[in-house]
Enzyme design. Sequence first.
Site, PDB file in Angstrom:
ATOM      1  N   HIS A  78       1.493  -0.697   6.163  1.00  0.00           N
ATOM      2  CA  HIS A  78       1.708  -1.903   6.976  1.00  0.00           C
ATOM      3  C   HIS A  78       2.540  -1.623   8.234  1.00  0.00           C
ATOM      4  CE1 HIS A  78      -0.111  -4.728   4.190  1.00  0.00           C
ATOM      5  NE2 HIS A  78       0.531  -4.153   3.187  1.00  0.00           N
TER       6      HIS A  78
ATOM      7  N   HIS B  77       3.871   7.329   0.052  1.00  0.00           N
ATOM      8  CA  HIS B  77       3.538   5.901   0.050  1.00  0.00           C
ATOM      9  C   HIS B  77       2.094   5.761  -0.435  1.00  0.00           C
ATOM     10  CE1 HIS B  77       4.507   1.816   1.383  1.00  0.00           C
ATOM     11  NE2 HIS B  77       3.211   1.719   1.667  1.00  0.00           N
TER      12      HIS B  77
ATOM     13  N   HIS C 221       5.204   1.710  -2.241  1.00  0.00           N
ATOM     14  CA  HIS C 221       3.969   0.955  -1.993  1.00  0.00           C
ATOM     15  C   HIS C 221       3.581   0.023  -3.136  1.00  0.00           C
ATOM     16  CE1 HIS C 221      -0.018  -0.078  -0.383  1.00  0.00           C
ATOM     17  NE2 HIS C 221      -0.565   0.335  -1.497  1.00  0.00           N
TER      18      HIS C 221
HETATM   19 FE   LIG Z   1       4.958  -2.231   0.512  1.00  0.00          FE
HETATM   20 FE   LIG Z   2       2.322  -0.204   1.415  1.00  0.00          FE
END
Ligand SMILES: [Fe+2]
Ligand SMILES: [Fe+2]
Length: 270
Positions: A68, A154, A179
Site C-alpha cells: 500500500h 512484507h 502484511h
Molecule cells: Fe498492512
Molecule cells: Fe500490506
Amino acid sequence: MRVLFLGDVVGRSGRAAINARLPGLRAEWRLDFIVINGENASAGMGLTPDHARAILDAGADVVTLGDHAFDQKDMLSFISTEPRILRPMNFGKGAPGQGAGVFQATRGRKVLVAVALGQVFMKRPFADPFSAVDDVLRAHPPGGAVQASVIEIHAEATSEKTAMGHFCDGRASLVVGTHTHVPTADTMLLPGGTAYQTDAGMCGVHDSVIGMDKAEPLRRFITGMARDRFTPATGEATLSGVLVETDDSTGLARKVHAIRTGGPLVEALP
Ligand SMILES: [Fe+2]
Ligand SMILES: [Fe+2]
C-alpha cells in the site's frame, strides 16, 4: 543494541497508540532503534506525509511501507524528501524512494533496514524478493560497517516468510514478516543467530477484521457483495511486534521478545 520493530499501523487508533505510548516505551525499554511499518496508517490505505511525520516524531527511526506504499498519492513526491521512509525494494522499477538504507542508532551505531515484498498470493507480480535481499545483505555483511540489520518481508504466505528467515540466517539481526496484521507465535532465534517472527502483527484494533471495522468485511464474506468501503476499526489499539537484542560486534541477535501491548490480545512484554 535493543531494536524494536512494530507491524503495520492501521488508521487513527493505531496512530493514537503510537503517539501515546512510543515515547515512554523508548525510555522504559531502553531502545536504541525503532522501525515501524506505516503502510495502513492513513485511513487504512497508505501513509500521508503528515502521518509519516507524526510517527517519526513519536520516536520511529525508520518508517517502512508495503504493497500500500503509494495509496496516498502525496507519498509519491514526499518519499524522495524523507530518507527515513522506505518502500519495498522490489515494488517496481519506476517507484520513487528507496527500499533499503543505513541509519543512525544511539551512540553512533549504524543499522541496515531493508523491506521486500513477497510474491506468493500477492495482488501484483512483484520481482524476486530473495535476490533483492541477497544483494543488500552481501553489501552489508554482519560484523562489518553496520552493527545491526533488519530485514522486513512484507508478504501473505507464511511459507515464503519462513523461507526468507532461513535464507538470511546468520546474515541479519532480525527477519520479520508484515502484511497479515496478525502476530504469529513463532518468535525465535534461528540456528545461525538471526531473530525471526513470521508476522509482527499490527498496531491497530483487534476487535476488527485485520484492523478494519468488521461490518463490511463480514457482509462481503457472507453475501459475496460489497456495500461500503473498508474503514479502520476504532477503539484501543494493540502495539504488536518484536524487540531484538543484538550483539554490536557480530551483528547477530542474542535474544528476541514478542511484543503485544494494549487492547484484547494476550500481553507479551520484554
Ligand atoms: Fe498492512
Ligand atoms: Fe500490506
